[in-house]
Design a protein around this motif. Structure first.
Motif, short mmCIF file in Angstrom:
data_model
loop_
_atom_site.label_atom_id
_atom_site.label_comp_id
_atom_site.label_asym_id
_atom_site.label_seq_id
_atom_site.Cartn_x
_atom_site.Cartn_y
_atom_site.Cartn_z
N PHE A 1 113.76 26.75 -20.60
CA PHE A 1 113.34 26.32 -21.97
C PHE A 1 111.98 25.76 -21.99
CE2 PHE A 1 118.07 24.67 -23.04
CZ PHE A 1 118.18 25.87 -23.80
N ASP A 2 111.23 25.99 -22.95
CA ASP A 2 109.87 25.57 -22.99
C ASP A 2 109.91 23.99 -23.08
OD1 ASP A 2 107.01 26.41 -24.50
OD2 ASP A 2 107.64 24.64 -25.33
N ALA A 3 108.77 23.43 -22.80
CA ALA A 3 108.56 22.00 -22.44
C ALA A 3 108.65 21.29 -23.98
CB ALA A 3 107.20 21.48 -22.08
N LYS A 4 108.42 21.95 -25.09
CA LYS A 4 108.67 21.19 -26.36
C LYS A 4 110.12 21.75 -26.92
CE LYS A 4 103.96 20.94 -27.56
NZ LYS A 4 102.71 21.40 -28.32
N ASP A 5 110.96 22.10 -26.33
CA ASP A 5 112.30 22.52 -26.51
C ASP A 5 113.24 21.24 -26.75
OD1 ASP A 5 114.90 23.74 -27.01
OD2 ASP A 5 114.26 25.74 -26.82
N ILE A 6 113.83 20.92 -27.76
CA ILE A 6 114.52 19.67 -28.14
C ILE A 6 115.68 19.78 -27.29
CG2 ILE A 6 113.56 19.01 -30.23
CD1 ILE A 6 116.13 20.08 -31.60
N ARG A 7 116.10 21.08 -26.75
CA ARG A 7 117.58 21.31 -26.11
C ARG A 7 117.27 20.61 -24.60
NH1 ARG A 7 118.42 27.45 -27.73
NH2 ARG A 7 116.05 27.42 -27.16
N LYS A 8 116.12 20.55 -24.38
CA LYS A 8 115.87 20.19 -22.82
C LYS A 8 116.33 18.73 -22.65
CE LYS A 8 112.21 20.52 -20.59
NZ LYS A 8 112.45 21.49 -19.35
N ALA A 9 116.37 17.86 -23.87
CA ALA A 9 116.90 16.38 -23.54
C ALA A 9 118.31 16.60 -24.00
CB ALA A 9 116.16 15.71 -24.28
N MET A 10 119.06 17.53 -24.45
CA MET A 10 120.41 17.41 -24.91
C MET A 10 121.46 17.44 -23.85
SD MET A 10 120.22 19.39 -28.50
CE MET A 10 119.46 18.72 -29.97
N PRO A 11 122.28 16.43 -23.54
CA PRO A 11 123.19 16.49 -22.70
C PRO A 11 124.12 17.92 -22.32
CG PRO A 11 123.32 14.45 -23.50
CD PRO A 11 122.50 15.21 -24.51
N ARG A 12 124.28 18.64 -23.56
CA ARG A 12 125.25 19.88 -23.19
C ARG A 12 124.39 20.83 -22.72
NH1 ARG A 12 128.46 19.78 -29.11
NH2 ARG A 12 129.81 18.25 -28.72
N ASN B 1 126.30 20.50 -16.99
CA ASN B 1 127.36 20.56 -18.18
C ASN B 1 127.32 22.09 -18.82
OD1 ASN B 1 128.37 18.05 -18.41
ND2 ASN B 1 126.35 17.33 -19.47
N TYR B 2 125.92 22.54 -18.78
CA TYR B 2 125.67 24.04 -19.26
C TYR B 2 126.65 24.92 -18.37
CZ TYR B 2 124.31 27.31 -22.70
OH TYR B 2 124.20 28.32 -23.72
N ALA B 3 126.56 25.00 -17.24
CA ALA B 3 127.38 25.86 -16.53
C ALA B 3 128.84 25.60 -16.79
CB ALA B 3 127.06 25.35 -14.83
N ASN C 1 130.01 24.96 -19.75
CA ASN C 1 129.99 25.63 -21.19
C ASN C 1 129.82 27.11 -21.08
OD1 ASN C 1 130.72 22.81 -22.07
ND2 ASN C 1 128.27 22.71 -22.45
N LEU C 2 129.07 27.79 -20.19
CA LEU C 2 128.97 29.04 -20.16
C LEU C 2 130.10 29.64 -19.60
CD1 LEU C 2 125.48 29.71 -18.44
CD2 LEU C 2 126.18 30.51 -20.73
N ALA C 3 131.03 29.10 -18.97
CA ALA C 3 132.14 29.67 -18.47
C ALA C 3 133.09 29.91 -19.63
CB ALA C 3 133.07 28.66 -17.37
N LEU C 4 133.02 29.38 -20.56
CA LEU C 4 133.77 29.46 -21.87
C LEU C 4 133.46 30.77 -22.62
CD1 LEU C 4 134.02 25.90 -23.35
CD2 LEU C 4 135.75 26.82 -21.87
N LEU C 5 132.33 31.03 -22.41
CA LEU C 5 131.83 32.16 -23.40
C LEU C 5 132.55 33.93 -22.86
CD1 LEU C 5 127.91 31.60 -23.66
CD2 LEU C 5 130.02 31.38 -25.46
N PRO C 6 133.01 34.22 -21.88
CA PRO C 6 133.57 35.48 -21.78
C PRO C 6 134.88 35.65 -22.65
CG PRO C 6 132.88 34.78 -19.58
CD PRO C 6 132.67 33.52 -20.55
N ALA C 7 135.64 34.47 -22.63
CA ALA C 7 136.72 34.67 -23.53
C ALA C 7 136.31 34.70 -24.87
CB ALA C 7 137.48 33.45 -23.29
N VAL D 1 134.49 21.45 -24.22
CA VAL D 1 133.09 21.29 -23.95
C VAL D 1 132.56 20.29 -23.12
CG1 VAL D 1 130.70 21.39 -25.20
CG2 VAL D 1 132.45 23.01 -25.94
N ALA D 2 131.58 20.43 -22.23
CA ALA D 2 131.02 19.27 -21.48
C ALA D 2 129.76 18.69 -22.04
CB ALA D 2 130.52 19.66 -19.78
N GLY D 3 129.63 17.47 -22.15
CA GLY D 3 128.18 16.95 -22.42
C GLY D 3 128.35 16.46 -23.80
#
Length: 333
Positions: free
Chosen positions: A222-233, A238-240, A242-248, A315-317
């Motif tokens: 993520f870019d330094a100014k991307d607000i997602r950098k600070a989001m717990p999810r 946590n995102y690892a 959440n990514l595991a849910l995507l194949p299904a 979902v985690a986070g």
């Protein structure tokens, strides 16, 4: 495109959230590219456009205004005040939540100038300033309606209790809150309150900030100014999860005959006739993909499977940091 009611307006069932064109997700696209996206939305039949004084500290309204001006009579234009950029004594521009009546009125007048319009169709209180009674902020918005500067008013990220207090001062046309498969907070009480009071619910971040598009795989880039950098999810651990849910989830989209992003938007459209999602994008290609969700039909059985796969329990986070959570008024699980 399907049409839905938004107070006195009839609008496209999917609107365009314009924030991405100037704000939040790293370096924004050029004004030329932003204009292309806006004009492509117009060409595709989008009639609901959503911006705010905060986005790019006014730059988003300055972009949106001139492009939409020739089409002003054919669209419903929405903006927000009560949270904007303020330059401090140190010369630094910062985001400030300020719901004092005089500030709400000034924010609106500044937005009218940037948007190059005489009236804003739907004007939201971007955040409830908890230092100011909601009745006072909404009272100022009521005066804007009486002055002809605003046609209708809305609220963003508020609870059912606050909605009812505000609605008693002046009818609320819309409530805008984050709502998607992975953010289900509106289901606690706000959706019921909106149905009870005849308020349209506008869902922002309907594709979960890119997650439900299956477009975010490496959160470390993520870019330094991307607000997602600070989001717990989006924190790596946590995102690892959440990514595991995507194949299904991808498989369910395949069963529905649509893309992952279209499945997320179609799910929202199926949740109620009073719900309007406003995805944002910087890409004309993605815009066309999003708008095609209007034609996706989901069976009750598939809806249940999608909801069981991705929800607040799987979902985690948290969706926001502790500070951001203190700034909103929405119910939490």
């Amino acid at each position: 495109m399907q049409q839905r009611k938004l107070g006195p307006f009839t609008v496209s069932a999917i609107g365009l959230g314009c924030m991405n064109l100037s704000h939040a997700y790293g370096v924004p696209p050029s004004a030329e590219q932003g204009g292309k996206v806006l004009r492509a939305a117009l060409d595709a039949g989008v009639t609901l456009f959503d911006t705010a004084a905060l986005y790019g500290f006014g730059k988003n309204e300055e972009l949106v205004g001139p492009v939409l001006k020739p089409h002003r009579q054919d669209i419903t234009l929405c903006s927000k005040g009560g949270m904007a950029g303020v330059t401090g004594d140190d010369g630094v521009l910062r985001r400030v939540i300020d719901g004092r009546p005089e500030t709400v009125i000034k924010n609106c007048e500044d937005s009218l100038r940037r948007l190059q319009t005489d009236v804003i169709d739907l004007y939201y209180l971007h955040r409830w300033d908890k230092k100011v009674p909601i009745e006072e902020s909404v009272g100022a918005m009521k005066r804007l309606v009486e002055q002809g500067k605003v046609r209708t008013i809305g609220l963003s990220e508020v609870s059912a209790t606050t909605i009812r207090k505000a609605h008693a001062v002046h009818p609320i046309t819309a409530v805008q809150t984050e709502y998607s498969l992975w953010t289900r907070n509106p289901e606690i009480a706000v959706l019921d309150a909106c149905r009870e009071l005849g308020i349209t619910f506008v869902a922002f971040s309907p594709v979960a900030r890119g997650y439900l598009c299956d477009a975010v795989h490496d959160v470390t880039s993520f870019d330094a100014k991307d607000i997602r950098k600070a989001m717990p999810r989006f924190e790596p651990a946590n995102y690892a999860h959440n990514l595991a849910l995507l194949p299904a989830y991808r498989e369910l989209a395949g069963e529905a005959g649509c893309t992952p992003a279209q499945l997320a938007l179609a799910w929202l459209l199926h949740k109620g006739e009073n719900i309007i999602p406003i995805p944002g994008t910087t890409s004309v290609e993605h815009l066309k993909e999003d708008l095609a969700a209007d034609a996706v039909r989901l069976t009750p059985a598939l809806l249940q499977r999608v909801e069981a796969l991705i929800n607040e329990k799987t979902v985690a986070g948290n969706r926001y940091t502790e500070q951001a959570n203190r700034e909103v008024d929405t119910e939490v699980f």
